[in-house]
Design a protein around this motif. Structure first.
Motif, short mmCIF file in Angstrom:
data_model
loop_
_atom_site.label_atom_id
_atom_site.label_comp_id
_atom_site.label_asym_id
_atom_site.label_seq_id
_atom_site.Cartn_x
_atom_site.Cartn_y
_atom_site.Cartn_z
N SER A 36 -1.95 3.87 7.96
CA SER A 36 -1.11 4.55 9.04
C SER A 36 -1.47 6.03 8.49
O SER A 36 -2.20 6.39 7.44
CB SER A 36 0.25 4.28 8.50
OG SER A 36 0.56 4.38 7.26
N THR A 37 -0.81 7.05 9.39
CA THR A 37 -1.06 8.47 8.89
C THR A 37 -0.59 8.82 7.63
O THR A 37 0.60 8.84 7.42
CB THR A 37 -0.44 9.25 10.06
OG1 THR A 37 -1.12 9.01 11.17
CG2 THR A 37 -0.79 10.87 9.68
N GLY A 38 -1.39 8.97 6.65
CA GLY A 38 -1.00 9.50 5.42
C GLY A 38 -0.70 8.08 4.50
O GLY A 38 0.05 8.40 3.33
N GLY A 39 -1.33 7.08 4.71
CA GLY A 39 -0.79 5.89 3.99
C GLY A 39 -1.31 4.77 4.34
O GLY A 39 -2.32 4.54 5.19
N PHE A 40 -0.28 3.59 4.28
CA PHE A 40 -0.58 2.49 4.73
C PHE A 40 1.02 1.85 5.14
O PHE A 40 1.95 2.06 4.43
CB PHE A 40 -1.49 1.44 3.92
CG PHE A 40 -0.77 1.20 2.65
CD1 PHE A 40 0.20 0.24 2.49
CD2 PHE A 40 -1.52 1.47 1.48
CE1 PHE A 40 0.62 -0.10 1.08
CE2 PHE A 40 -0.95 1.16 0.18
CZ PHE A 40 -0.04 0.39 0.01
N GLY A 61 6.66 -3.29 4.25
CA GLY A 61 7.03 -1.64 3.92
C GLY A 61 5.85 -0.87 4.03
O GLY A 61 5.05 -1.29 5.02
N GLY A 62 5.86 0.24 3.20
CA GLY A 62 4.73 1.14 3.58
C GLY A 62 4.64 2.12 2.42
O GLY A 62 5.50 2.11 1.44
N ARG A 63 3.50 2.96 2.45
CA ARG A 63 3.36 3.89 1.32
C ARG A 63 2.83 5.29 2.07
O ARG A 63 2.17 5.31 3.08
CB ARG A 63 1.85 3.43 0.74
CG ARG A 63 1.40 4.65 -0.38
CD ARG A 63 0.10 4.15 -0.74
NE ARG A 63 -0.59 5.12 -1.59
CZ ARG A 63 -0.50 5.06 -3.13
NH1 ARG A 63 0.29 4.28 -3.66
NH2 ARG A 63 -0.90 6.02 -3.88
N ASN A 64 3.77 6.33 1.59
CA ASN A 64 3.39 7.67 1.96
C ASN A 64 2.54 8.11 0.77
O ASN A 64 3.00 8.38 -0.35
CB ASN A 64 4.63 8.35 2.10
CG ASN A 64 4.31 9.70 2.31
OD1 ASN A 64 3.89 10.70 1.53
ND2 ASN A 64 4.73 10.15 3.67
N ARG A 82 -1.65 1.81 -9.08
CA ARG A 82 -1.04 3.07 -8.76
C ARG A 82 -1.28 3.38 -7.16
O ARG A 82 -0.51 3.97 -6.25
CB ARG A 82 -1.49 4.24 -9.45
CG ARG A 82 -0.57 4.25 -10.84
CD ARG A 82 -1.18 5.33 -11.69
NE ARG A 82 -0.43 5.31 -13.08
CZ ARG A 82 -0.83 6.06 -14.00
NH1 ARG A 82 -1.90 6.97 -14.03
NH2 ARG A 82 -0.08 6.05 -15.02
N LEU A 83 -2.63 2.85 -6.74
CA LEU A 83 -3.17 3.09 -5.64
C LEU A 83 -2.45 2.02 -4.54
O LEU A 83 -2.60 2.20 -3.19
CB LEU A 83 -4.50 2.90 -5.49
CG LEU A 83 -5.42 4.03 -6.12
CD1 LEU A 83 -6.96 3.68 -6.09
CD2 LEU A 83 -4.92 5.30 -5.53
N ASP A 84 -1.86 1.14 -5.20
CA ASP A 84 -1.24 0.09 -4.29
C ASP A 84 0.31 0.27 -4.16
O ASP A 84 0.86 -0.75 -3.40
CB ASP A 84 -1.49 -1.38 -4.66
CG ASP A 84 -3.14 -1.66 -4.41
OD1 ASP A 84 -3.75 -1.54 -3.26
OD2 ASP A 84 -3.77 -2.33 -5.46
N ALA A 85 0.77 1.09 -4.80
CA ALA A 85 2.36 1.14 -4.71
C ALA A 85 2.88 1.42 -3.28
O ALA A 85 2.49 2.35 -2.73
CB ALA A 85 2.74 2.32 -5.80
N ASN A 86 4.07 0.73 -3.02
CA ASN A 86 4.81 0.95 -2.02
C ASN A 86 5.73 2.14 -2.12
O ASN A 86 6.20 2.21 -3.26
CB ASN A 86 5.44 -0.28 -1.56
CG ASN A 86 4.40 -1.03 -0.48
OD1 ASN A 86 3.53 -1.72 -1.14
ND2 ASN A 86 4.96 -1.38 0.70
#
Length: 213
Positions: A36-40, A61-64, A82-86
């Motif tokens: 997504s824009t700026g994350g996932f 959920g998602g990540r910013n 850390r790179l997978d944290a929601n």
């Protein structure tokens, strides 16, 4: 990570549906994910196996990235996660107002029925929520709308204090200073760990001098 026969069948059922919405299967992480824009955004599938049944829990959920890049500097998370944290994550049950709503599966027919229910949920509610919640202003509202109460959009309420404050600062929330005081006192109730308090005070100092490019 080992993928069980049940999970293989589950992924085979759901993969075509989620692929239509640009979600890619990451079996080693037990989730479907799309950028997504700026994350996932992601859908996480957790299974618990019993003698006669399998219990399936579905979280989404998602990540910013902007929030997490700041938060992970102050949270005591292992570097490899850390790179997978929601930034936000909740179950279908929580979203629907039933905190104990999980799926019990005991046959191929039951698995097919559950997958149809999952697809129906995301078509009717889940995808729209993921899209709206991925916007920074909406994320700020989700995390900070009622700061004195537990937030249903995160499981770790200590992390909510960090991420809520970061989202507020990034979104120029006019109540930022009040949130600092609220979360400072909330953190004292959540944990008596002096290192946690120190990390949080460091985050506050960082955000008070933070200026986005």
């Amino acid at each position: 990570m080992t993928i069980t026969p049940f999970e293989t069948n589950l992924y085979q059922h759901l993969a075509p549906f989620f692929a239509e919405h640009d979600f890619v299967l990451l079996p080693e992480k037990k989730q479907f994910r799309r950028a997504s824009t700026g994350g996932f955004q992601n859908i996480v599938l957790s299974s618990v196996f019993y003698i006669d049944d399998t219990i399936l829990d579905v979280n989404f959920g998602g990540r910013n990235d902007q929030v997490e890049q700041i938060a992970q500097q102050f949270l005591n998370n292992q570097p490899d996660i850390r790179l997978d944290a929601n930034t936000f994550l909740l179950s279908i049950g929580r979203f629907s107002g039933s905190h104990y709503s999980r799926y019990k599966i005991h046959s191929r027919e039951a698995l097919t029925d559950v997958c149809e229910k999952i697809e129906l949920f995301f078509n009717s509610h889940g995808f729209n929520f993921l899209e709206s919640a991925s916007v920074l202003s909406a994320l700020d509202q989700l995390l900070n709308e009622d700061p004195n109460q537990p937030c249903q959009y995160v499981y770790n309420q200590t992390h909510r204090c960090y991420k809520g404050l970061i989202a507020a600062r990034l979104n120029h929330n006019p109540h930022f200073d009040g949130l600092v005081d609220t979360y400072r006192h909330l953190l004292l109730r959540l944990t008596q760990n002096p290192y946690e308090q120190l990390h949080f005070e460091r985050l506050i100092a960082y955000l008070q001098h933070y200026s986005a490019n």
